[in-house]
Design a protein around this motif. Structure first.
Motif, PDB file in Angstrom:
ATOM      1  N   UNK A  15      30.872 -40.980 -19.961  1.00  0.00           N
ATOM      2  CA  UNK A  15      31.577 -40.079 -19.052  1.00  0.00           C
ATOM      3  C   UNK A  15      32.398 -39.019 -19.790  1.00  0.00           C
ATOM      4  N   UNK A  16      32.667 -39.243 -21.087  1.00  0.00           N
ATOM      5  CA  UNK A  16      33.405 -38.261 -21.889  1.00  0.00           C
ATOM      6  C   UNK A  16      32.531 -37.078 -22.277  1.00  0.00           C
ATOM      7  N   UNK A  58      31.124 -49.535 -15.565  1.00  0.00           N
ATOM      8  CA  UNK A  58      30.932 -49.088 -16.942  1.00  0.00           C
ATOM      9  C   UNK A  58      31.212 -47.597 -17.076  1.00  0.00           C
ATOM     10  N   UNK A  59      31.739 -47.210 -18.229  1.00  0.00           N
ATOM     11  CA  UNK A  59      31.946 -45.786 -18.494  1.00  0.00           C
ATOM     12  C   UNK A  59      30.741 -45.166 -19.196  1.00  0.00           C
ATOM     13  N   UNK A  60      29.673 -45.948 -19.344  1.00  0.00           N
ATOM     14  CA  UNK A  60      28.416 -45.456 -19.917  1.00  0.00           C
ATOM     15  C   UNK A  60      27.423 -45.179 -18.800  1.00  0.00           C
ATOM     16  N   UNK A  61      26.507 -44.261 -19.067  1.00  0.00           N
ATOM     17  CA  UNK A  61      25.424 -43.988 -18.139  1.00  0.00           C
ATOM     18  C   UNK A  61      24.204 -44.782 -18.587  1.00  0.00           C
ATOM     19  N   UNK A  62      23.468 -45.307 -17.641  1.00  0.00           N
ATOM     20  CA  UNK A  62      22.249 -46.045 -17.978  1.00  0.00           C
ATOM     21  C   UNK A  62      21.190 -45.063 -18.471  1.00  0.00           C
ATOM     22  N   UNK A  63      20.394 -45.517 -19.428  1.00  0.00           N
ATOM     23  CA  UNK A  63      19.319 -44.703 -19.995  1.00  0.00           C
ATOM     24  C   UNK A  63      17.998 -45.420 -19.735  1.00  0.00           C
ATOM     25  N   UNK A  79      15.574 -40.724 -20.107  1.00  0.00           N
ATOM     26  CA  UNK A  79      16.262 -39.922 -19.095  1.00  0.00           C
ATOM     27  C   UNK A  79      17.459 -40.692 -18.575  1.00  0.00           C
ATOM     28  N   UNK A  80      18.518 -39.980 -18.167  1.00  0.00           N
ATOM     29  CA  UNK A  80      19.714 -40.651 -17.664  1.00  0.00           C
ATOM     30  C   UNK A  80      19.500 -41.154 -16.243  1.00  0.00           C
TER      31      UNK A  80
END
Length: 143
Positions: free
Chosen positions: A85-86, A113-118, A105-106
């Motif tokens: 997210x940063x 979570x502050x992460x995006x799934x890939x 792809x995202x």
């Protein structure tokens, strides 16, 4: 770190490394890969490498070791978009497989979570066993 061996029809066998390097941990996980990757590939008879996970490679302490790993082993990071997210890309998918074999792809945030799934897709055909002919008797249908 977890290691898996994947057999494919077109690219031989591939060593898949799934790893998590917490941001407070130093360069050791990346240096481990740098020091032992050749031995692992040879020991398990693997032709290619795919490394995925949360490496936090954006941190200055680790960035140089990460770039050296890519350069020495001829690896490419297939994630070209932010995964946090940063706006940083913290979750690489690196490989020595030819261009176009891996696409990433995202997918967006998952839970808290502050992460995006890939979503990573590896376009390979798996090895299949040779089909065997057999006769199935349906004993329940006899008189």
């Amino acid at each position: 770190m977890m290691f898996f061996k994947i057999w494919t029809q077109h690219h031989g066998s591939t060593l898949l490394c799934v790893c998590y390097r917490p941001q407070w941990q130093g360069r050791e996980p990346i240096e481990f890969l740098h020091s032992h990757l050749d031995r692992l590939l040879q020991q398990y008879s693997c032709n290619h490498t795919v490394i995925v996970g949360d490496l936090n490679q954006h941190l200055q302490l680790v960035a140089r070791a990460f770039e050296e790993l890519l350069t020495v082993y001829g690896l490419t990071n297939h994630v070209t978009f932010p995964t946090h997210i940063s706006g940083s890309s913290l979750d690489p998918v690196i490989s020595d497989l030819p261009e176009g074999v891996i696409t990433c792809r995202p997918l967006g945030a998952v839970g808290s979570s502050d992460h995006l799934a890939v979503l990573s897709t590896i376009h390979v055909a798996g090895l299949r066993d040779v089909p065997k002919k057999r006769t199935n008797w349906l004993w329940g249908k006899t008189n």
